[in-house]
Scaffold this active site. Structure first.
Site: not given
Ligand code: HPA
Length: 236
Positions: A24, A88, A179, A203
């Site tokens: 990216r 980002i 994270m 998600d």
């Molecule tokens: N958990 C942790 N980090 C993430 C997630 C998740 O569901 N989706 C995108 N980064």
């Protein structure tokens, strides 16, 4: 120049965008930066410095997790004297109404990580983003007519987790999980610098909706442009 970054001091701009994924970083440099040059490839974490609307900006991939973001943001603030970093990235949503592609501006991060204890011998649950930077990001989103939701994120140590009781994190005020943000905001606080995170929902952990691969690129472009247009406004 550091154990993890080969760039010379002058090769890193005062303003840094930090995606997790090195591909990216390459995409952003190719599409948005003029005269972009590769300034780091140690461990495959790619950094490019170039100009965006006349202002020098570096795009630097952090890798994944608090550990990796902790190292790069520390060295960028401490050794390269970077003024401001915007992460980002993507996040999983805890609220049904946060559909995939929704853009979140993190006003703070909650984490139960030991990063703060290890890094600074302190125990802090919640760290705020830069108020000034977030104001600029909100203003820029308004001008560009990009819809954004501001809220707290939970920065987790484990992507694969058995902690499915999301109410615990929701009660801490969190609307999504990712994270890296906690480590970035912690280091900004430590070095008296500015940082924030702009995250696109990839998600939804409640409805299990996910981003489709076809739309991923275009939708992430809104977040990238929002971050670039915002960070250059710090140049007085
Ligand atoms: N958990 C942790 N980090 C993430 C997630 C998740 O569901 N989706 C995108 N980064």
């Amino acid at each position: 120049m550091t154990p993890h970054i080969e760039a010379e001091i002058g090769d890193i701009a005062k303003y840094v965008l930090i995606p997790g994924d090195p591909n990216r970083a390459t995409y952003i440099a190719n599409k948005y930066l003029e005269e972009a040059r590769l300034v780091n490839k140690v461990r495959g974490e790619l950094a490019y410095t170039g100009k965006y609307k006349g202002v020098e900006v570096t795009v630097f991939s952090s890798g994944m997790g608090i550990g990796s973001m902790g190292i790069y943001s520390h060295e960028l603030f401490d050794v390269y004297d970077v003024n401001a970093i915007i992460r980002i990235g993507t996040a999983g949503a805890y609220k049904e109404e946060l559909k995939p592609y929704t853009i979140i501006i993190a006003d703070s991060s909650y984490s139960d990580t030991n990063f703060d204890l290890e890094s600074g011998s302190e125990d802090i649950e919640i760290i705020n983003s830069s108020f000034e930077l977030n104001n600029i990001i909100n203003m820029t989103a308004n001008i560009r007519r990009i819809d954004v939701i501001t809220g707290r994120v939970y920065t987790t140590d484990a992507f694969y987790t058995d902690r499915r009781n999301y109410d615990y994190f929701i009660n801490k005020g969190c609307i999504a999980t990712e994270m890296e943000t906690y480590a970035l905001l912690y280091n900004a606080k430590k070095f008296h610098k500015m940082a924030s995170s702009i995250l696109t929902i990839s998600d939804n952990l409640i409805t299990h909706e996910e981003m489709s691969s076809e739309e991923r690129e275009r939708r992430l472009d809104d977040m990238i442009v929002l971050a670039l247009d915002s960070i250059i406004k710090l140049e007085k």
